[in-house]
Design an enzyme around this catalytic site. Sequence first.
Site, PDB file in Angstrom:
ATOM      1  CD  GLU A  89      -2.393   1.181   2.864  1.00  0.00           C
ATOM      2  OE1 GLU A  89      -3.323   1.975   3.075  1.00  0.00           O
ATOM      3  OE2 GLU A  89      -1.987   0.364   3.722  1.00  0.00           O
ATOM      4  CG  LEU A  91       0.331   4.196   3.904  1.00  0.00           C
ATOM      5  CD1 LEU A  91       0.778   3.722   5.288  1.00  0.00           C
ATOM      6  CD2 LEU A  91      -1.172   4.409   3.880  1.00  0.00           C
ATOM      7  CG  ASP A 217      16.015  -1.419  11.226  1.00  0.00           C
ATOM      8  OD1 ASP A 217      16.780  -0.832  12.016  1.00  0.00           O
ATOM      9  OD2 ASP A 217      16.170  -1.391   9.992  1.00  0.00           O
TER      10      ASP A 217
END
Length: 309
Positions: A89, A91, A217
């Site tokens: 997706e 964003l 991370d």
Amino acid sequence: MEQLLRAELRTARLRAFGSPGPGDISEGQAYDTDAGPVFVKVNRRTQARKMFEGEMASLQALHSTGLVRVPQPVKVINVPGGGAAFVMEYLKMKSLRSQASKLGDQMADLHLFNQKLREKLQEREHTVGHGAESAEPQYVSKFGFHTVTFCGFIPQVNEWQDDWPTFFTQHRLQAQLDLIEKDYGDREARELWSRLQVKIPDLFRGLEIFPALLHGDLWSGNVAEDDSGPVIYDPASFYGHSEFELAIALMFGGFPRPFFTAYHQKIPKAPGFEQRLLLYQLFNYLNHWNHFGRAYRSASLGTMKELLR
């Protein structure tokens, strides 16, 4: 690449927009498609598919908690000539600022999520006639992850362990130092490590550690915000000690102070926190030494010396 993406995504519309992202590890590009905008990461390394599959599994695990927002993964695609692409997706994100406190709150909830599942499980075990739960996430009792994940381009062994100090020492620190030995044969690193590893259990004495689902991370380059709140991405997830997550959040630019204030309101610092933070930062310095070379040698050895004082 565009012909491959059209076929794999079954889209007639495929229009690149925005600037390509070179990145330290992979290249990235956003596209408009029939199903909406997507972001595509491409990596030409031989282990690229395995790396992206680990990232996809991490995003799925984080999303399943319903506590933090991540880009929805779509699919991993083999690239002709070698490597892979990861479609997710798109964003529209900007730097984390106004949403830092909210992200700290959400990350604390994420780190407490598995512990709360354990508490629910214990309650059900004492309830007469309780039935098996199927759809909801299940409590994880060990440290590790169900698949290999990559921190940068280095694969991480996530074999399940009952004991956190053992998992972290073997699968994180020792693994990094083995690579340094192989590539650099650094005698000082070898000598410091031989002294340090026997002291590691003392840093965890008297501490009860529950496996927490981690991003893995969480540095400032892997968090952002949009109009609806904070976003985290590029994870290398596993179940580990929640404090591990905070080490890199304090490095390489760090996070805004409201992040830590909100986080520690829900998860206060345990005794010995600062020393363990150094230990976890050691992992990140070693990982950077293995990725980017000797520029990180001094910080790695300096952190080991600090822990030995």
